[in-house]
Scaffold this motif. Structure first.
Motif, mmCIF file in Angstrom:
data_model
loop_
_atom_site.group_PDB
_atom_site.id
_atom_site.type_symbol
_atom_site.label_atom_id
_atom_site.label_comp_id
_atom_site.label_asym_id
_atom_site.label_seq_id
_atom_site.Cartn_x
_atom_site.Cartn_y
_atom_site.Cartn_z
ATOM 1 N N ARG A 79 0.827 -1.208 0.000
ATOM 2 C CA ARG A 79 0.000 0.000 0.000
ATOM 3 C C ARG A 79 0.862 1.259 0.000
ATOM 4 N N ARG A 80 1.939 1.225 0.739
ATOM 5 C CA ARG A 80 2.809 2.406 0.806
ATOM 6 C C ARG A 80 3.351 2.748 -0.575
ATOM 7 N N TRP A 81 3.578 1.719 -1.379
ATOM 8 C CA TRP A 81 4.101 1.943 -2.723
ATOM 9 C C TRP A 81 2.984 2.297 -3.700
ATOM 10 N N LEU A 82 1.924 1.519 -3.703
ATOM 11 C CA LEU A 82 0.844 1.720 -4.654
ATOM 12 C C LEU A 82 0.153 3.064 -4.482
ATOM 13 N N SER A 83 0.053 3.532 -3.241
ATOM 14 C CA SER A 83 -0.657 4.783 -2.982
ATOM 15 C C SER A 83 0.104 6.006 -3.464
ATOM 16 N N SER A 84 1.350 5.822 -3.898
ATOM 17 C CA SER A 84 2.145 6.956 -4.376
ATOM 18 C C SER A 84 1.735 7.402 -5.781
ATOM 19 N N PHE A 85 1.138 6.514 -6.553
ATOM 20 C CA PHE A 85 0.905 6.799 -7.970
ATOM 21 C C PHE A 85 -0.286 7.707 -8.277
ATOM 22 N N ILE A 113 9.216 11.423 -15.184
ATOM 23 C CA ILE A 113 10.186 11.818 -14.162
ATOM 24 C C ILE A 113 9.637 11.509 -12.774
ATOM 25 N N ASP A 114 8.374 11.856 -12.555
ATOM 26 C CA ASP A 114 7.765 11.632 -11.239
ATOM 27 C C ASP A 114 7.580 10.153 -10.935
ATOM 28 N N THR A 115 7.056 9.396 -11.895
ATOM 29 C CA THR A 115 6.797 7.988 -11.632
ATOM 30 C C THR A 115 8.090 7.174 -11.580
ATOM 31 N N SER A 116 9.084 7.556 -12.362
ATOM 32 C CA SER A 116 10.370 6.859 -12.302
ATOM 33 C C SER A 116 11.011 7.022 -10.938
ATOM 34 N N ARG A 117 10.842 8.195 -10.363
ATOM 35 C CA ARG A 117 11.402 8.429 -9.030
ATOM 36 C C ARG A 117 10.763 7.496 -8.004
ATOM 37 N N ILE A 118 9.471 7.240 -8.149
ATOM 38 C CA ILE A 118 8.789 6.322 -7.234
ATOM 39 C C ILE A 118 9.393 4.930 -7.347
ATOM 40 N N ASP A 196 17.179 3.536 -17.417
ATOM 41 C CA ASP A 196 16.926 4.810 -18.106
ATOM 42 C C ASP A 196 16.616 4.591 -19.593
ATOM 43 N N LEU A 197 17.324 3.669 -20.218
ATOM 44 C CA LEU A 197 17.066 3.381 -21.628
ATOM 45 C C LEU A 197 15.678 2.781 -21.824
ATOM 46 N N ILE A 198 15.297 1.879 -20.927
ATOM 47 C CA ILE A 198 13.959 1.286 -21.002
ATOM 48 C C ILE A 198 12.893 2.346 -20.779
ATOM 49 N N GLU A 199 13.157 3.276 -19.858
ATOM 50 C CA GLU A 199 12.226 4.383 -19.634
ATOM 51 C C GLU A 199 12.002 5.155 -20.930
ATOM 52 N N ASP A 200 13.075 5.450 -21.642
ATOM 53 C CA ASP A 200 12.956 6.172 -22.909
ATOM 54 C C ASP A 200 12.141 5.364 -23.919
ATOM 55 N N ASP A 201 12.356 4.052 -23.934
ATOM 56 C CA ASP A 201 11.607 3.195 -24.853
ATOM 57 C C ASP A 201 10.113 3.198 -24.515
ATOM 58 N N VAL A 202 9.796 3.092 -23.225
ATOM 59 C CA VAL A 202 8.391 3.082 -22.807
ATOM 60 C C VAL A 202 7.727 4.414 -23.128
ATOM 61 N N GLU A 203 8.447 5.484 -22.901
ATOM 62 C CA GLU A 203 7.908 6.805 -23.215
ATOM 63 C C GLU A 203 7.588 6.916 -24.713
ATOM 64 N N ALA A 204 8.480 6.424 -25.542
ATOM 65 C CA ALA A 204 8.250 6.449 -26.989
ATOM 66 C C ALA A 204 7.038 5.596 -27.361
ATOM 67 N N MET A 205 6.889 4.446 -26.700
ATOM 68 C CA MET A 205 5.735 3.583 -26.975
ATOM 69 C C MET A 205 4.433 4.255 -26.562
ATOM 70 N N TRP A 206 4.445 4.882 -25.395
ATOM 71 C CA TRP A 206 3.264 5.606 -24.933
ATOM 72 C C TRP A 206 2.835 6.663 -25.943
ATOM 73 N N LEU A 207 3.799 7.469 -26.361
ATOM 74 C CA LEU A 207 3.496 8.558 -27.297
ATOM 75 C C LEU A 207 2.933 8.013 -28.607
ATOM 76 N N ALA A 208 3.541 6.953 -29.107
ATOM 77 C CA ALA A 208 3.062 6.353 -30.352
ATOM 78 C C ALA A 208 1.662 5.774 -30.179
ATOM 79 N N LEU A 209 1.375 5.254 -28.999
ATOM 80 C CA LEU A 209 0.076 4.635 -28.724
ATOM 81 C C LEU A 209 -1.045 5.658 -28.617
#
Length: 217
Positions: A79-85, A113-118, A196-209
């Protein structure tokens, strides 16, 4: 079939009492810290209440004063982790909606940036989250958090494009959540550069989606 928790089970998984004094809070922290360490050591195997008590340097009776069972301990960690999002995602809905693709890309970057920090700040909790996912008694509670997160992603997309149908927004929100979480777990098990590289890949996938659905110039 999606499993749900009845009232009796929910009560059984709740902490027995909330710490009201500093000393009690320290005891709860010791219990949770011990559970986290054991879960990290044992992978997705759930540690027993006895093992948690021994690692915390407490009697089993002391643990039971605060938590009725091992599932309740793991749930509190999760819960401590999930409630952060939810709060992080909701921030994107509170600002003026982007009017073009570049503005939306910047909003996505802020969210990442915010969710990666979590994820990075709570990397040691990932085995706990995986343990919850694999526990039949706890998984329905994580499903409730997932439902809220999907709804927030959908609301954010509709904030950007009010004409987007709710059904489509929720489908996109589901993909955003599942893909983002799965890929970040992979990244956390590697090194920071890979993460960090995977984060960039996911961000690109999100944008394309989602961009084709947002009616942006």
């Amino acid at each position: 079939m999606k499993r749900s928790l009845d009232r009796k089970t929910k009560i059984a998984l709740e902490p027995r009492k909330q710490p009201r004094q500093q000393r009690s809070s320290k005891v709860v922290d010791r219990i949770l810290d011990a559970a986290l360490i054991l879960t990290r050591e044992q992978g997705t195997k759930t540690p027993t209440t006895l093992a948690i008590a021994q690692r915390a340097g407490l009697s089993v009776g002391s643990v039971y004063q605060y938590f009725p069972n091992k599932e309740a301990i793991l749930l509190e960690l999760g819960r401590r982790w999930l409630s952060s999002f939810p709060e992080v995602i909701a921030k994107r809905i509170k600002v003026a909606p982007p009017t073009n693709r570049e503005e939306f890309r910047r909003e996505v970057r802020k969210l990442f940036i915010d969710t990666s920090r979590i994820y990075l700040d709570n990397a040691t909790l990932m085995p706990v989250i995986e343990a919850i996912s694999g526990n039949a008694d706890l998984r329905p509670i994580q499903d409730e958090y997932d439902k809220d997160i999907i709804a927030l992603y959908a609301a954010w997309l509709q904030h950007v494009n009010p004409a987007l149908e709710e059904k489509s927004a929720k489908r996109l929100g589901l993909v955003m959540m599942e893909v983002g979480h799965a890929c970040r777990l992979v990244g956390l098990k590697r090194d920071r550069k890979t993460f960090d590289l995977i984060e960039d890949d996911v961000e690109a996938m999100w944008l394309a989606l989602v961009t084709p659905y947002l009616n942006l110039d």
